[in-house]
Scaffold this motif. Structure first.
Motif, PDB file in Angstrom:
ATOM      1  N   GLU A 150      96.511 -26.335 -74.916  1.00 11.61           N
ATOM      2  CA  GLU A 150      95.664 -27.207 -74.125  1.00 11.61           C
ATOM      3  C   GLU A 150      94.422 -27.122 -74.393  1.00 11.61           C
ATOM      4  OE1 GLU A 150      97.022 -30.229 -72.723  1.00 11.61           O
ATOM      5  OE2 GLU A 150      98.904 -29.485 -73.572  1.00 11.61           O
ATOM      6  N   LEU A 151      93.914 -26.035 -74.256  1.00  4.78           N
ATOM      7  CA  LEU A 151      92.519 -25.382 -74.417  1.00  4.78           C
ATOM      8  C   LEU A 151      91.849 -25.816 -75.812  1.00  4.78           C
ATOM      9  CD1 LEU A 151      91.927 -22.277 -72.590  1.00  4.78           C
ATOM     10  CD2 LEU A 151      90.927 -24.400 -72.011  1.00  4.78           C
ATOM     11  N   ARG A 152      92.739 -25.654 -77.003  1.00  8.18           N
ATOM     12  CA  ARG A 152      92.514 -26.043 -78.338  1.00  8.18           C
ATOM     13  C   ARG A 152      92.521 -27.527 -78.664  1.00  8.18           C
ATOM     14  NH1 ARG A 152      95.739 -24.714 -82.150  1.00  8.18           N
ATOM     15  NH2 ARG A 152      94.005 -24.207 -83.754  1.00  8.18           N
ATOM     16  N   LYS A 153      93.125 -28.362 -77.770  1.00 10.47           N
ATOM     17  CA  LYS A 153      93.358 -29.471 -77.970  1.00 10.47           C
ATOM     18  C   LYS A 153      92.184 -30.197 -77.515  1.00 10.47           C
ATOM     19  CE  LYS A 153      98.441 -30.563 -77.674  1.00 10.47           C
ATOM     20  NZ  LYS A 153      99.472 -31.043 -76.758  1.00 10.47           N
ATOM     21  N   PHE A 154      91.607 -29.572 -76.375  1.00  8.93           N
ATOM     22  CA  PHE A 154      90.469 -30.067 -75.572  1.00  8.93           C
ATOM     23  C   PHE A 154      89.231 -29.899 -76.370  1.00  8.93           C
ATOM     24  CE2 PHE A 154      86.911 -29.373 -72.651  1.00  8.93           C
ATOM     25  CZ  PHE A 154      86.606 -30.263 -72.105  1.00  8.93           C
ATOM     26  N   TYR A 155      89.004 -28.599 -76.928  1.00  6.12           N
ATOM     27  CA  TYR A 155      87.961 -28.317 -77.615  1.00  6.12           C
ATOM     28  C   TYR A 155      87.822 -29.128 -79.123  1.00  6.12           C
ATOM     29  CZ  TYR A 155      85.171 -25.375 -80.814  1.00  6.12           C
ATOM     30  OH  TYR A 155      84.043 -24.995 -81.608  1.00  6.12           O
ATOM     31  N   TRP A 156      88.992 -29.220 -79.755  1.00  6.35           N
ATOM     32  CA  TRP A 156      88.702 -29.944 -81.093  1.00  6.35           C
ATOM     33  C   TRP A 156      88.644 -31.373 -80.869  1.00  6.35           C
ATOM     34  CZ3 TRP A 156      87.287 -27.281 -84.893  1.00  6.35           C
ATOM     35  CH2 TRP A 156      87.685 -25.782 -84.976  1.00  6.35           C
ATOM     36  N   GLY A 157      89.131 -31.892 -79.745  1.00  5.88           N
ATOM     37  CA  GLY A 157      89.104 -33.266 -79.469  1.00  5.88           C
ATOM     38  C   GLY A 157      87.724 -33.808 -78.795  1.00  5.88           C
ATOM     39  N   ALA A 158      87.098 -32.752 -78.334  1.00  4.44           N
ATOM     40  CA  ALA A 158      85.586 -32.976 -77.980  1.00  4.44           C
ATOM     41  C   ALA A 158      84.707 -32.850 -79.006  1.00  4.44           C
ATOM     42  CB  ALA A 158      85.499 -31.998 -76.987  1.00  4.44           C
ATOM     43  N   MET A 185      85.676 -18.909 -81.857  1.00  5.68           N
ATOM     44  CA  MET A 185      86.246 -19.762 -80.765  1.00  5.68           C
ATOM     45  C   MET A 185      87.549 -19.479 -80.273  1.00  5.68           C
ATOM     46  SD  MET A 185      85.414 -21.979 -78.501  1.00  5.68           S
ATOM     47  CE  MET A 185      83.743 -22.042 -78.733  1.00  5.68           C
ATOM     48  N   ASP A 186      88.369 -19.354 -81.557  1.00  2.11           N
ATOM     49  CA  ASP A 186      89.864 -19.070 -80.919  1.00  2.11           C
ATOM     50  C   ASP A 186      89.997 -17.774 -80.094  1.00  2.11           C
ATOM     51  OD1 ASP A 186      91.440 -21.058 -81.788  1.00  2.11           O
ATOM     52  OD2 ASP A 186      91.917 -20.069 -83.974  1.00  2.11           O
ATOM     53  N   PHE A 187      88.875 -16.778 -80.387  1.00  2.83           N
ATOM     54  CA  PHE A 187      89.092 -15.444 -79.416  1.00  2.83           C
ATOM     55  C   PHE A 187      88.932 -15.862 -78.192  1.00  2.83           C
ATOM     56  CE2 PHE A 187      86.624 -12.327 -77.193  1.00  2.83           C
ATOM     57  CZ  PHE A 187      87.196 -11.060 -77.370  1.00  2.83           C
ATOM     58  N   ILE A 188      87.563 -16.934 -77.673  1.00  2.00           N
ATOM     59  CA  ILE A 188      87.624 -16.897 -76.402  1.00  2.00           C
ATOM     60  C   ILE A 188      88.541 -17.881 -75.962  1.00  2.00           C
ATOM     61  CG2 ILE A 188      85.863 -18.538 -75.070  1.00  2.00           C
ATOM     62  CD1 ILE A 188      83.694 -17.835 -77.176  1.00  2.00           C
ATOM     63  N   LEU A 189      89.233 -18.860 -76.592  1.00  2.00           N
ATOM     64  CA  LEU A 189      90.370 -20.006 -76.032  1.00  2.00           C
ATOM     65  C   LEU A 189      91.447 -19.120 -75.669  1.00  2.00           C
ATOM     66  CD1 LEU A 189      89.859 -22.987 -78.482  1.00  2.00           C
ATOM     67  CD2 LEU A 189      88.982 -22.459 -76.002  1.00  2.00           C
ATOM     68  N   SER A 190      91.755 -18.190 -76.596  1.00  2.00           N
ATOM     69  CA  SER A 190      93.098 -17.340 -76.244  1.00  2.00           C
ATOM     70  C   SER A 190      92.942 -16.373 -74.971  1.00  2.00           C
ATOM     71  CB  SER A 190      93.463 -16.591 -77.531  1.00  2.00           C
ATOM     72  OG  SER A 190      92.564 -15.598 -77.961  1.00  2.00           O
ATOM     73  N   GLY A 191      91.940 -15.973 -74.916  1.00  2.00           N
ATOM     74  CA  GLY A 191      91.509 -14.920 -73.745  1.00  2.00           C
ATOM     75  C   GLY A 191      91.158 -15.958 -72.684  1.00  2.00           C
ATOM     76  N   VAL A 192      90.780 -16.978 -72.588  1.00  2.00           N
ATOM     77  CA  VAL A 192      90.714 -17.793 -71.436  1.00  2.00           C
ATOM     78  C   VAL A 192      92.202 -18.365 -71.134  1.00  2.00           C
ATOM     79  CG1 VAL A 192      89.866 -20.157 -70.544  1.00  2.00           C
ATOM     80  CG2 VAL A 192      88.359 -18.484 -71.727  1.00  2.00           C
ATOM     81  N   ALA A 193      93.038 -18.686 -71.941  1.00  2.00           N
ATOM     82  CA  ALA A 193      94.176 -18.908 -71.601  1.00  2.00           C
ATOM     83  C   ALA A 193      95.104 -17.744 -71.055  1.00  2.00           C
ATOM     84  CB  ALA A 193      94.929 -19.261 -73.044  1.00  2.00           C
ATOM     85  N   ALA A 194      95.043 -16.649 -71.483  1.00  2.00           N
ATOM     86  CA  ALA A 194      95.672 -15.500 -70.778  1.00  2.00           C
ATOM     87  C   ALA A 194      95.249 -15.393 -69.288  1.00  2.00           C
ATOM     88  CB  ALA A 194      95.390 -14.133 -71.618  1.00  2.00           C
ATOM     89  N   CYS A 195      93.849 -15.525 -69.060  1.00  2.00           N
ATOM     90  CA  CYS A 195      93.144 -15.401 -67.706  1.00  2.00           C
ATOM     91  C   CYS A 195      93.732 -16.529 -66.641  1.00  2.00           C
ATOM     92  CB  CYS A 195      91.627 -15.531 -67.799  1.00  2.00           C
ATOM     93  SG  CYS A 195      90.884 -14.106 -68.601  1.00  2.00           S
TER      94      CYS A 195
END
Length: 281
Positions: free
Chosen positions: A272-280, A1-11
Motif C-alpha cells: 500500500e505504501l509503494r502504491k501511495f508513493y508511486w501514485g503521488a 525509498m524502498d528501504f524506508i517504505l519496507s521499514g515503515v511497513a514493518a513498523c
C-alpha cells in the motif's frame, strides 16, 4: 525509498503484533530454571496471558517495549525486500547482520516487556523508565560491550527463523493456490500461506528464541557477566535439564499467532505504501 517504505511497513505491523511479543516474552521467562509444579503459573496460555496482562498492567502493559520494537523492526526489515523473493541463504545472512546491529534495542525491548506489576512478575525485573533511559543506564554501568551482551543468541535465532520462513512461505502459497480455497488475488491466500509457514518457523525457531530472551533478561554482576548463564550453550542445556523439552518451547502459541499476521501485515503495508508513493509522483 524502498528501504524506508519496507521499514515503515514493518513498523506498522509491529503496532498490531507487539502485544503478542509481550505475551511471548513473559511466557518464555515464566518458571525459568524451575521444574514443573514448583512455581506459580501466572500465564496459563497465550489468551490467559493476554487477559491477565491487560487486567493487571492495563492496556499500556500490552504495548511495553513498543519504542525499541519499532526501531528494531525498521532496521531489520528496511532492506527494500519485504517479500519471500530472497534466497534462503541471503535472507539468513542479512537477517543475522541486522540482528547483531540491532541487538542493543532488542536487549532493551526484552527488559521493558518483562517489567510488570509484582503480582504477575516473571524473570529478572529491571527498572528502566523507557528505551533511552535503559540504553543510558546499561552503557553507563557496562560500557559499549554491555549493550551487545546476549547478541550471540541473536545469530542462531534469526538465521534459523529467516531460513525457515523464506524457504516455506512460497511453497505454502503455492499449496494454497493449488487447493483453490480462495480467489487467486485474495489477501486470504497470503494470510493462509503465512499461517502455514509459521508452523515450521516457530517449531524451528522457538528454542533459540527462548534462549535469546533469557540471555538478554538475566541479571548481571558489576562486570556485566550473566549470573544465570555463561552463554548460548549453557542456557540451552540448563533449560533442557531443569524444564525439559517443554521449557524450550515456552511461548510457542504467542510466537505462532504473532508471526503469521506480522508477515502479512508487513507485506500489506509495504504494498500500500509503494502504491501511495508511486501514485503521488
Amino acid at each position: 525509498m524502498d528501504f524506508i517504505l519496507s521499514g515503515v511497513a514493518a513498523c506498522g505491523a509491529c503496532l498490531f503484533t507487539n502485544p503478542l511479543e509481550v505475551v511471548k516474552t513473559r511466557m518464555q521467562l515464566q518458571g525459568e530454571l524451575r521444574s514443573r509444579g514448583t512455581y506459580q503459573v501466572h500465564y496459563k496460555n497465550v489468551f490467559h496471558a493476554f487477559y491477565t496482562i491487560g487486567k493487571v498492567d492495563g492496556l499500556s502493559g500490552l504495548q511495553k517495549g513498543l519504542a525499541p520494537g519499532l526501531v528494531y523492526q525498521f532496521f531489520m526489515n528496511g532492506d527494500g525486500k519485504v517479500s519471500a523473493v530472497r534466497t534462503t541463504l541471503a535472507g539468513a545472512v542479512s537477517g543475522v547482520v541486522g540482528a547483531v546491529m540491532g541487538s542493543p534495542v532488542y536487549l532493551v525491548k526484552t527488559h521493558l516487556q518483562s517489567q510488570s506489576t509484582s503480582s504477575i512478575a516473571v524473570g529478572h525485573q529491571y527498572e528502566h523508565q523507557g528505551m533511552m533511559h535503559a540504553l543510558k543506564v546499561i552503557y553507563k554501568r557496562h560500557g559499549v560491550l554491555g549493550l551487545w551482551r546476549g547478541s550471540s543468541a541473536a545469530v542462531p535465532r534469526v538465521s534459523v527463523g529467516s531460513a525457515a520462513q523464506l524457504s516455506t512461505f512460497s511453497s505454502s502459497k503455492e499449496l494454497v493456490l493449488e487447493l483453490q480455497v480462495f480467489p487467486k488475488n485474495s489477501w486470504l491466500v497470503a494470510l493462509s500461506a503465512g499461517m502455514i509457514s509459521s508452523v515450521v518457523v516457530v517449531l524451528a525457531m522457538t528454542p533459540f528464541d527462548v534462549v535469546s530472551t533469557r540471555l538478554y533478561n538475566q541479571p548481571v554482576d558489576h562486570l556485566g557477566k550473566g549470573q544465570l548463564y555463561k552463554g548460548f550453550a549453557d542456557c540451552f542445556s540448563k533449560t533442557l535439564k531443569k524444564e525439559g523439552l517443554v521449557g524450550l518451547y515456552k511461548g510457542l502459541g504467542a510466537s505462532y499467532f504473532r508471526l503469521g499476521p506480522h508477515t502479512i501485515l508487513s507485506l500489506f503495508f509495504w504494498d500500500e505504501l509503494r502504491k501511495f508513493y508511486w501514485g503521488a509522483r
